[in-house]
Scaffold this motif. Structure first.
Motif, PDB file in Angstrom:
ATOM      1  N   ILE A 179      20.160  19.374  25.045  1.00  0.00           N
ATOM      2  CA  ILE A 179      21.553  19.362  24.894  1.00  0.00           C
ATOM      3  C   ILE A 179      21.831  19.730  26.454  1.00  0.00           C
ATOM      4  N   LYS A 196      30.595  19.965   7.530  1.00  0.00           N
ATOM      5  CA  LYS A 196      30.033  18.633   7.489  1.00  0.00           C
ATOM      6  C   LYS A 196      30.670  18.258   6.297  1.00  0.00           C
ATOM      7  N   GLU A 254      17.065  22.133  21.369  1.00  0.00           N
ATOM      8  CA  GLU A 254      17.462  22.321  20.009  1.00  0.00           C
ATOM      9  C   GLU A 254      16.309  21.806  19.306  1.00  0.00           C
ATOM     10  N   ALA A 262      17.239  33.223   8.433  1.00  0.00           N
ATOM     11  CA  ALA A 262      16.000  32.971   9.205  1.00  0.00           C
ATOM     12  C   ALA A 262      14.950  33.050   7.908  1.00  0.00           C
ATOM     13  N   GLY A 301      25.555  28.985  23.377  1.00  0.00           N
ATOM     14  CA  GLY A 301      25.488  27.438  23.669  1.00  0.00           C
ATOM     15  C   GLY A 301      25.901  26.242  22.617  1.00  0.00           C
ATOM     16  N   GLY A 335      24.463  33.545   9.601  1.00  0.00           N
ATOM     17  CA  GLY A 335      24.557  34.835  10.328  1.00  0.00           C
ATOM     18  C   GLY A 335      25.601  34.442  11.671  1.00  0.00           C
ATOM     19  N   LYS A 393      12.883  28.471  16.633  1.00  0.00           N
ATOM     20  CA  LYS A 393      13.878  28.742  15.528  1.00  0.00           C
ATOM     21  C   LYS A 393      12.748  29.145  14.687  1.00  0.00           C
ATOM     22  N   PRO A 394      13.040  29.827  13.520  1.00  0.00           N
ATOM     23  CA  PRO A 394      12.416  30.512  12.256  1.00  0.00           C
ATOM     24  C   PRO A 394      11.108  29.285  11.757  1.00  0.00           C
ATOM     25  N   VAL A 395      11.832  28.094  11.758  1.00  0.00           N
ATOM     26  CA  VAL A 395      11.042  26.917  11.245  1.00  0.00           C
ATOM     27  C   VAL A 395      11.187  25.420  12.214  1.00  0.00           C
ATOM     28  N   ARG A 429      33.407  19.342  15.083  1.00  0.00           N
ATOM     29  CA  ARG A 429      32.215  19.456  15.896  1.00  0.00           C
ATOM     30  C   ARG A 429      32.333  19.547  17.487  1.00  0.00           C
TER      31      ARG A 429
HETATM   32  N1  COA Z   1      23.314  25.267  21.500  1.00  0.00           N
HETATM   33  C1  COA Z   1      23.322  23.993  21.113  1.00  0.00           C
HETATM   34  N2  COA Z   1      23.567  23.794  20.023  1.00  0.00           N
HETATM   35  C2  COA Z   1      23.067  24.676  18.979  1.00  0.00           C
HETATM   36  C3  COA Z   1      22.699  25.930  19.465  1.00  0.00           C
HETATM   37  C4  COA Z   1      22.637  26.213  20.885  1.00  0.00           C
HETATM   38  N3  COA Z   1      22.476  27.351  21.280  1.00  0.00           N
HETATM   39  N4  COA Z   1      22.619  26.673  18.249  1.00  0.00           N
HETATM   40  C5  COA Z   1      22.568  25.867  17.252  1.00  0.00           C
HETATM   41  N5  COA Z   1      23.089  24.672  17.572  1.00  0.00           N
HETATM   42  C6  COA Z   1      23.285  23.517  16.820  1.00  0.00           C
HETATM   43  C7  COA Z   1      21.831  23.243  15.710  1.00  0.00           C
HETATM   44  O1  COA Z   1      21.160  22.508  16.441  1.00  0.00           O
HETATM   45  C8  COA Z   1      22.669  22.559  14.581  1.00  0.00           C
HETATM   46  O2  COA Z   1      23.244  21.320  14.994  1.00  0.00           O
HETATM   47  P1  COA Z   1      23.236  20.183  13.864  1.00  0.00           P
HETATM   48  O3  COA Z   1      24.434  20.204  13.168  1.00  0.00           O
HETATM   49  O4  COA Z   1      23.428  19.111  14.694  1.00  0.00           O
HETATM   50  O5  COA Z   1      21.799  20.308  13.096  1.00  0.00           O
HETATM   51  C9  COA Z   1      24.142  23.202  14.536  1.00  0.00           C
HETATM   52  O6  COA Z   1      24.312  23.967  15.820  1.00  0.00           O
HETATM   53  C10 COA Z   1      23.997  24.551  13.345  1.00  0.00           C
HETATM   54  O7  COA Z   1      22.851  25.507  13.901  1.00  0.00           O
HETATM   55  P2  COA Z   1      22.203  26.523  12.943  1.00  0.00           P
HETATM   56  O8  COA Z   1      23.344  27.112  12.096  1.00  0.00           O
HETATM   57  O9  COA Z   1      21.392  27.305  13.834  1.00  0.00           O
HETATM   58  O10 COA Z   1      21.561  25.631  11.911  1.00  0.00           O
HETATM   59  P3  COA Z   1      20.071  24.866  11.816  1.00  0.00           P
HETATM   60  O11 COA Z   1      19.953  24.010  10.840  1.00  0.00           O
HETATM   61  O12 COA Z   1      19.729  24.304  13.262  1.00  0.00           O
HETATM   62  O13 COA Z   1      18.876  26.168  11.450  1.00  0.00           O
HETATM   63  C11 COA Z   1      18.470  28.160  10.844  1.00  0.00           C
HETATM   64  C12 COA Z   1      19.160  26.842  10.551  1.00  0.00           C
HETATM   65  C13 COA Z   1      18.542  29.139   9.512  1.00  0.00           C
HETATM   66  C14 COA Z   1      16.938  28.163  10.933  1.00  0.00           C
HETATM   67  C15 COA Z   1      19.026  28.911  12.123  1.00  0.00           C
HETATM   68  O14 COA Z   1      20.403  28.884  11.896  1.00  0.00           O
HETATM   69  C16 COA Z   1      18.625  30.211  12.338  1.00  0.00           C
HETATM   70  O15 COA Z   1      17.440  30.320  12.925  1.00  0.00           O
HETATM   71  N6  COA Z   1      19.398  31.268  12.195  1.00  0.00           N
HETATM   72  C17 COA Z   1      18.864  32.739  12.526  1.00  0.00           C
HETATM   73  C18 COA Z   1      20.197  33.467  12.521  1.00  0.00           C
HETATM   74  C19 COA Z   1      20.449  33.951  13.882  1.00  0.00           C
HETATM   75  O16 COA Z   1      19.884  34.157  14.871  1.00  0.00           O
HETATM   76  N7  COA Z   1      21.730  34.869  14.022  1.00  0.00           N
HETATM   77  C20 COA Z   1      22.214  35.305  14.788  1.00  0.00           C
HETATM   78  C21 COA Z   1      22.843  36.667  14.348  1.00  0.00           C
HETATM   79  S1  COA Z   1      21.443  38.128  14.148  1.00  0.00           S
END
Ligand code: COA
Ligand code: AMP
Length: 630
Positions: A174, A572, A169, A337, A142, A503, A309-311, A562
């Motif tokens: 979204i 970014k 999110e 995470a 997504g 990840g 999310k984890p946090v 983006r």
């Molecule tokens: N749909 C739409 N947008 C999404 C999305 C989805 N399914 N998943 C992520 N995004 C967006 C996020 O909202 C974020 O947007 P932003 O730039 O506006 O903040 C961007 O994509 C980056 O996402 P993410 O890398 O997930 O960063 P985050 O800052 O939101 O969260 C963590 C950081 C560490 C908490 C998060 O990356 C996480 O939980 N990671 C776990 C890793 C994981 O599951 N890996 C899969 C392989 S095991």
């Protein structure tokens, strides 16, 4: 000899006997003619001639064997404050009816279906319904933009797309439908039908004649039975980053995949049927395919779909709340995470608020697990923390600590040893095996075990050139590393331009293609710099065309990435430079730039064209805060 060595050697000595024994755990409609078809090297097929159905094995079989009332899928969504359980019998009913809905709309064996959905149970139902019909699903994460979805639509040419009105999110809703519409508009191939699960947070407008709501499709649907498919027929295509903007369509077959994944549940993860195994990933990634959907269900375990999310959903205790509330015995997630949790709760105080007495092990993968994170998790959780290494291509572990066979000592920074079925070697540039402790290309001797990818979708030549050509007789993982004297693997770096952000696997080459499309950009480079939370983050450098002046160019390229790749790229930061450092033959020195950004020692290569450019790069990086302190 320890138990692990025994099992490993048995798999090496007679792979066919080893995997034939594992295949007894799967229900076959027709037995295979050959366990391993090796008649066309370097291409190999497992269980050739066999027929089965993955969905039957993951769902119906358990209902028939008395697990109908057991939870199959628990949906836990802190972002919508919902918890919902689907028993195996309920899952069977939904999957059979959605398969019926797809079938009456013309979807049959071999057709492709793209699934573009958030983490809701309908995503699991849609995947399993495709498997039931022998249709090939391709799930698109997504967080990818419309353009990425369009690329996948054109490559997979789906008859149908299954989506949802929105994803959530944390607190941001979204809308998916505008992205879906834009992607279909961009793509040359047009799906005949879109089925959209309507969520109350943002109800989508449906396009008459093409779109239908999930609810409507299901209400009129007749259940459809599982269709026998060849073991070698594709179950799914999952696109992953290659070195260009054109992603690679990893193909997974049915038979080998079911056999291997079922085997891993006990042997690697030490899970018994009936237990709850939680993989906190997303169905859009391979971890989600293998360990949210297929493996736990093939094993008769309970899986968890976590939309959070984890946090931040609501706090860094979210994972402990879920583990304790649903009695998860193991968690599988990415180190990032844990870094996010630790950043907000350094002492792990939230852990103390929950009863985790049933929790047995933490599994980490998706990126290298830094020893600091590993030690923190071990200390705070007081359970084994198991790093394991794998890739979208392989579908399951290349190296792991196989808890269900024998727990080996953990070495921080290593995903332990190659798992049974993998003959992993470290090769030098000429393809010769190097001595223990020497860095080289990590490569798997062919044939690879079942469940690994037999080809790329519609791109057999690319499959050969990307993975098999460099080292004849081996699969080139794209990772470099060492195997030490104890046989432990250490994965150190990618040998290509793939970076790993939270990840998530991303191609800097694909980002460069986006930057290069900006009208003022003459040339560009994207590198992955070290980040304490996400592991790596992309940083872009652009050289403007002669005469161009555009103060907003860096913001503009950030927006372009983006829009074209998606928020998941986390792109970014970009900077304008006068020139890029290159070799005399014109190769951009990305590795040197990365070392400067990370504050590492570096020696410019002897072939550098003009070393003075490195000073400018250093100054530019300093201007945007690199290297980071500490
Ligand atoms: N749909 C739409 N947008 C999404 C999305 C989805 N399914 N998943 C992520 N995004 C967006 C996020 O909202 C974020 O947007 P932003 O730039 O506006 O903040 C961007 O994509 C980056 O996402 P993410 O890398 O997930 O960063 P985050 O800052 O939101 O969260 C963590 C950081 C560490 C908490 C998060 O990356 C996480 O939980 N990671 C776990 C890793 C994981 O599951 N890996 C899969 C392989 S095991
Ligand atoms: P993906 O295909 O998205 O799963 O990404 C696979 C890549 O992630 C691998 O090729 C590695 O570069 C990296 N990776 C995954 N797991 C690990 C791990 N445990 N240790 C080191 N790198 C890993």
């Amino acid at each position: 000899m320890g138990r692990f060595d025994e099992v490993y050697r048995a798999a090496q000595a007679d792979p066919e006997a080893f995997w034939a024994a594992a295949a007894e755990e799967i229900h076959w409609v027709r037995s295979w003619d050959r366990v391993l078809d090796d008649s066309n090297p370097p291409y190999y097929r497992w269980f050739a001639g066999g027929q089965m159905n993955t969905c039957y094995n993951a769902v119906d079989r358990h209902v028939e064997n008395g697990r109908g009332d057991q939870a199959a899928v628990i949906y836990d969504s802190p972002v919508t404050e919902t918890i919902r359980t689907l028993t195996y019998a309920e899952l069977q009913d939904q999957v059979a009816r959605f398969a019926g809905a797809l079938a009456t709309r013309g979807v049959t064996k071999g057709d492709r279906v793209i699934i573009y959905m958030p983490m809701i149970p309908e995503a699991a139902v849609a995947m399993l319904a495709c498997a039931r019909l022998g249709a090939i699903h391709s799930v698109v994460f997504g967080g990818f933009a419309a353009n990425e979805l369009a690329t996948r639509i054109d490559d997979a040419t789906p008859k149908a797309i299954v989506s949802a009105s929105c994803g959530i999110e944390v607190k941001r809703v979204i809308a998916y439908k505008p992205l879906l519409d834009a992607a279909i508009e961009m793509a040359s191939h047009k799906p005949e039908i879109c089925i959209v699960a309507q969520r109350p947070q943002a109800v989508a407008e449906l396009t008459a004649g093409r779109d239908e709501s999930w609810e409507e499709a299901m209400s009129a649907a007749e259940p459809h039975g599982p269709v026998p498919v060849a073991a070698t027929d594709p179950l799914y295509i999952l696109y992953t980053s290659g070195t260009t903007g054109q992603p690679k369509g990893i193909v997974r077959d049915n038979g080998g995949h079911a056999v291997a994944l079922k085997w891993t549940m006990k042997n690697i993860y030490n899970i018994e049927p009936g237990e709850l195994f939680w993989s906190a990933s997303d169905v859009g990634w391979v971890v989600g395919h293998s360990y949210i959907i297929y493996a736990p269900l093939l094993h008769g375990a309970t899986t968890l779909i976590y939309e959070g999310k984890p946090v931040g959903t609501p706090d860094p205790g979210a994972f402990w709340r879920v583990i304790s509330q649903h009695k998860a015995v193991s968690l599988f997630t990415a180190p990032t995470a844990f870094r996010a949790i630790r950043q907000q709760d350094p002492e792990g105080e939230h852990i103390g608020n929950y009863d985790l007495s049933h929790f047995r092990a933490l599994f980490l993968a998706g990126e290298r697990c830094d020893p600091d994170t590993l030690t923190w998790a071990e200390e705070k959780l007081k359970v084994p923390v198991i790093d394991h290494w794998w890739q979208t291509e392989t579908g399951w572990s290349i190296a792991a600590n196989c808890l269900g066979i024998e727990q080996l000592p953990v070495k921080a920074g290593s995903p332990t040893r190659p798992v049974p079925g993998w003959d992993l070697q470290v090769l030098d540039a000429e393809g010769h095996a190097v001595p223990a402790g020497t860095i080289g290309a990590l490569a798997g001797k062919l044939p690879l075990p079942p469940g690994t990818f037999p080809t790329l979708w519609n791109a057999q030549e690319r499959y050969f050139n990307s993975y098999l050509a460099n080292f004849p007789g081996y699969y080139e993982t794209g990772d470099a590393g060492i195997i030490d004297e104890d046989g432990y693997v250490h994965v150190m770096a990618r040998t290509d331009d793939i970076i790993n952000v939270a990840g998530h696997r991303l191609s800097t080459g694909a980002m460069e293609e986006v930057l290069a499309a900006h009208p003022d950009v003459a040339e560009c480079a994207v590198i992955g710099v070290t980040d304490t939370l996400k592991g790596q983050l992309p940083v872009g450098f652009v050289v403007l065309k002669a005469g161009a002046s555009n103060a907003a160019v860096t913001d503009e390229v950030v927006t372009m990435v983006r829009q074209r790749i998606g928020p998941v790229a986390a792109f970014k930061t970009a900077a304008v430079v006068q020139r890029l450092p290159k070799t005399r033959s014109g190769k951009i020195l990305r590795a040197t730039m990365r070392k400067i950004a990370d504050g590492e020692e570096f020696k410019p290569p002897a072939t550098i064209d003009d070393p003075a450019i490195l000073d400018e790069i250093k100054d530019t990086l300093a201007g945007i805060g690199y290297p980071k302190a500490g």
